[in-house]
Scaffold this active site. Structure first.
Site, PDB file in Angstrom:
ATOM      1  N   ASN A   9     -18.037  32.310 -21.351  1.00 59.33           N
ATOM      2  CA  ASN A   9     -17.901  31.963 -22.770  1.00 59.33           C
ATOM      3  C   ASN A   9     -16.440  31.640 -23.034  1.00 59.33           C
ATOM      4  O   ASN A   9     -15.612  32.540 -23.148  1.00 59.33           O
ATOM      5  CB  ASN A   9     -18.366  33.152 -23.630  1.00 59.33           C
ATOM      6  CG  ASN A   9     -18.156  32.897 -25.113  1.00 59.33           C
ATOM      7  OD1 ASN A   9     -17.912  31.764 -25.526  1.00 59.33           O
ATOM      8  ND2 ASN A   9     -18.242  33.957 -25.915  1.00 59.33           N
ATOM      9  N   LYS A  11     -15.142  30.322 -25.656  1.00 53.31           N
ATOM     10  CA  LYS A  11     -14.755  30.418 -27.069  1.00 53.31           C
ATOM     11  C   LYS A  11     -13.981  29.139 -27.465  1.00 53.31           C
ATOM     12  O   LYS A  11     -14.272  28.077 -26.928  1.00 53.31           O
ATOM     13  CB  LYS A  11     -13.966  31.696 -27.324  1.00 53.31           C
ATOM     14  CG  LYS A  11     -14.674  32.912 -26.703  1.00 53.31           C
ATOM     15  CD  LYS A  11     -14.101  34.222 -27.085  1.00 53.31           C
ATOM     16  CE  LYS A  11     -14.900  35.332 -26.402  1.00 53.31           C
ATOM     17  NZ  LYS A  11     -14.515  36.659 -26.801  1.00 53.31           N
ATOM     18  N   HIS A  94     -23.147  35.654 -31.341  1.00 55.93           N
ATOM     19  CA  HIS A  94     -21.974  36.351 -30.806  1.00 55.93           C
ATOM     20  C   HIS A  94     -21.311  37.149 -31.929  1.00 55.93           C
ATOM     21  O   HIS A  94     -21.286  36.697 -33.087  1.00 55.93           O
ATOM     22  CB  HIS A  94     -20.997  35.327 -30.213  1.00 55.93           C
ATOM     23  CG  HIS A  94     -19.896  35.978 -29.435  1.00 55.93           C
ATOM     24  ND1 HIS A  94     -18.815  36.553 -30.043  1.00 55.93           N
ATOM     25  CD2 HIS A  94     -19.742  36.171 -28.102  1.00 55.93           C
ATOM     26  CE1 HIS A  94     -18.028  37.072 -29.106  1.00 55.93           C
ATOM     27  NE2 HIS A  94     -18.571  36.845 -27.918  1.00 55.93           N
ATOM     28  N   GLU A  96     -18.378  37.492 -32.776  1.00 55.08           N
ATOM     29  CA  GLU A  96     -17.337  36.759 -33.514  1.00 55.08           C
ATOM     30  C   GLU A  96     -17.960  35.869 -34.590  1.00 55.08           C
ATOM     31  O   GLU A  96     -17.374  35.662 -35.651  1.00 55.08           O
ATOM     32  CB  GLU A  96     -16.487  35.934 -32.531  1.00 55.08           C
ATOM     33  CG  GLU A  96     -15.565  36.838 -31.723  1.00 55.08           C
ATOM     34  CD  GLU A  96     -15.200  36.296 -30.350  1.00 55.08           C
ATOM     35  OE1 GLU A  96     -15.428  35.109 -30.074  1.00 55.08           O
ATOM     36  OE2 GLU A  96     -14.674  37.094 -29.537  1.00 55.08           O
ATOM     37  N   GLU A 166     -23.015  43.378 -25.908  1.00 55.96           N
ATOM     38  CA  GLU A 166     -21.555  43.289 -25.970  1.00 55.96           C
ATOM     39  C   GLU A 166     -21.018  44.253 -27.020  1.00 55.96           C
ATOM     40  O   GLU A 166     -21.008  43.920 -28.222  1.00 55.96           O
ATOM     41  CB  GLU A 166     -21.133  41.873 -26.353  1.00 55.96           C
ATOM     42  CG  GLU A 166     -21.526  40.816 -25.357  1.00 55.96           C
ATOM     43  CD  GLU A 166     -20.587  39.625 -25.434  1.00 55.96           C
ATOM     44  OE1 GLU A 166     -19.926  39.348 -24.436  1.00 55.96           O
ATOM     45  OE2 GLU A 166     -20.477  39.012 -26.505  1.00 55.96           O
ATOM     46  N   GLY A 172     -12.557  41.417 -25.476  1.00 58.89           N
ATOM     47  CA  GLY A 172     -11.178  40.929 -25.521  1.00 58.89           C
ATOM     48  C   GLY A 172     -10.128  42.022 -25.627  1.00 58.89           C
ATOM     49  O   GLY A 172      -8.977  41.747 -25.967  1.00 58.89           O
ATOM     50  N   SER A 212     -14.735  42.489 -21.699  1.00 62.53           N
ATOM     51  CA  SER A 212     -13.653  42.738 -20.749  1.00 62.53           C
ATOM     52  C   SER A 212     -14.131  42.833 -19.297  1.00 62.53           C
ATOM     53  O   SER A 212     -13.614  43.643 -18.515  1.00 62.53           O
ATOM     54  CB  SER A 212     -12.852  43.980 -21.159  1.00 62.53           C
ATOM     55  OG  SER A 212     -12.280  43.790 -22.438  1.00 62.53           O
TER      56      SER A 212
HETATM   57  P1  PGA Z   1     -14.133  39.121 -23.053  1.00 58.97           P
HETATM   58  O1  PGA Z   1     -15.173  38.376 -24.026  1.00 58.97           O
HETATM   59  O2  PGA Z   1     -14.691  39.016 -21.655  1.00 58.97           O
HETATM   60  O3  PGA Z   1     -12.846  38.385 -23.224  1.00 58.97           O
HETATM   61  O4  PGA Z   1     -14.061  40.537 -23.498  1.00 58.97           O
HETATM   62  C1  PGA Z   1     -16.552  38.496 -23.837  1.00 58.97           C
HETATM   63  C2  PGA Z   1     -17.292  37.781 -24.915  1.00 58.97           C
HETATM   64  O5  PGA Z   1     -16.861  37.789 -26.078  1.00 58.97           O
HETATM   65  O6  PGA Z   1     -18.342  37.190 -24.671  1.00 58.97           O
END
Ligand code: PGA
Length: 257
Positions: A9, A11, A94, A96, A166, A172, A212
Site C-alpha cells: 500500500n 498511499k 483503510h 486513514e 490493521e 506507520g 509496521s
Molecule cells: P505501515 O502501513 O506498514 O507503514 O505501518 C500499513 C498500512 O497502512 O497499510
C-alpha cells in the site's frame, strides 16, 4: 502449501516515473515470488504500473474506488476505469480513509459489495485504536467493523474478499503488534466469518496483518495459524526493502506447512 499474500500500500507516494523505476528494480530482484504480491500505487501511477507489470507474476491493486460505474461524481474513480488498467484488487476502508475522509462502515460495505459484484477483490481493512485496546474493546470494535463491512454478502461474494487486520496504533509507527496479539484478533475474525458464512468459505478467506510490517518481522507473522499475509505500507516503498519482505515471507511460508 499456500502462498502468503503481500499487498503493498503505497498511499500517497510515487509519481508515474517513480513507479516505473520501482517496478524495473523489483522485477530484477524478484523473478519468481513465492507469494501472491499485489502492488497498490496511487491512481495516477496505475497506468505506468500496469505497463511495467505486464508479463510478471505481480498483481495490481487500487487504494480506493467509488461504487457507481460513471456519472456526476467529481474526483471519483470507478470500477470499470480500474479494470481497464488491469487492477484486480482494491483496498476498502483503510483507517486513514475512515479517519481523514470520514468513510463510514456503510460507505465501506457498499464498496466491498460493488467490488465483488463487478470483478475486483476487495481488501476490507479493520482495526482498533489504541484507546479501544486500552479499554479492552479490541474484539468488539473489530467484530463490529467486520460485520458492517461484509453485511449482505452472499457465499459467492464472500469467496472474493480479503480482510486486513490493521491496529491503528501500529500503522506507520514502528510499533507493530506482537504476532501473538495479531493472531488472537485474527482468530476472532475467523470465528466471526464462520458465523457469517460456511466453515469452508470462512477458512478460505485470506486474513492479512498490517501495521509496521518489515523484512525482519514478516516471518514471525506468517508462522501464526490465521495470518495469511500482510498489508505493507512504509516497507513497500523501497524496492530493495520490499523485495526482502517477499523473500523472507517465502522462507517462513515453507516453515508453516
Ligand atoms: P505501515 O502501513 O506498514 O507503514 O505501518 C500499513 C498500512 O497502512 O497499510
Amino acid at each position: 502449501m499456500r502462498y502468503p499474500i503481500l499487498v503493498a500500500n503505497w498511499k500517497m507516494n510515487k509519481t508515474a516515473a517513480e513507479t516505473d523505476s520501482f517496478i524495473s528494480q523489483l522485477k530484477k530482484s524478484v523473478k519468481k515470488p513465492q507469494a501472491t504480491v499485489v502492488i497498490c500505487p496511487p491512481f495516477t501511477a496505475l497506468q505506468a504500473a500496469h505497463a511495467g507489470l505486464k508479463g510478471t507474476p505481480f498483481f495490481l491493486g487500487a487504494q480506493d474506488v467509488y461504487v457507481l460505474p460513471k456519472g456526476p461524481f467529481t474526483g471519483e474513480i470507478s470500477i470499470p476505469m480500474l479494470r481497464e488498467l488491469g487492477v484486480k484488487f482494491v483496498i476498502a476502508g483503510h483507517s486513514e480513509r475512515r479517519k481523514s475522509f470520514k468513510e463510514s462502515d456503510n460507505d465501506i460495505n457498499l464498496k466491498v459489495k460493488a467490488a465483488c459484484e463487478h470483478g475486483l477483490k476487495p481488501i476490507l481493512c479493520i482495526g482498533e485504536s489504541w484507546d479501544d485496546r486500552k479499554e479492552g474493546k479490541t474484539n468488539e470494535v473489530v467484530e463490529k467493523q467486520l460485520s458492517a463491512g461484509i453485511e449482505s454478502l452472499d457465499e459467492r461474494e464472500a469467496r472474493k474478499i480479503l480482510i486486513a487486520y490493521e491496529p491503528v496504533w501500529a500503522i506507520g509507527t514502528g510499533n507493530n503488534a506482537q504476532p501473538g496479539q495479531a493472531q488472537d484478533v485474527h482468530a476472532t475474525i475467523r470465528k466471526a466469518l464462520e458465523g457469517a458464512f460456511s466453515k469452508e468459505t470462512a477458512k478460505g478467506i485470506p486474513l492479512l496483518y498490517g501495521g509496521s510490517v518489515n523484512p525482519s518481522n514478516i516471518g514471525s507473522y506468517l508462522k501464526e495459524k490465521d495470518i495469511d499475509g500482510a498489508l505493507v505500507g512504509g516497507a513497500s516503498l523501497d524496492p530493495g526493502e520490499f523485495a526482502s519482505v517477499i523473500q523472507n515471507s517465502r522462507m517462513k511460508a515453507d516453515a508453516r506447512q
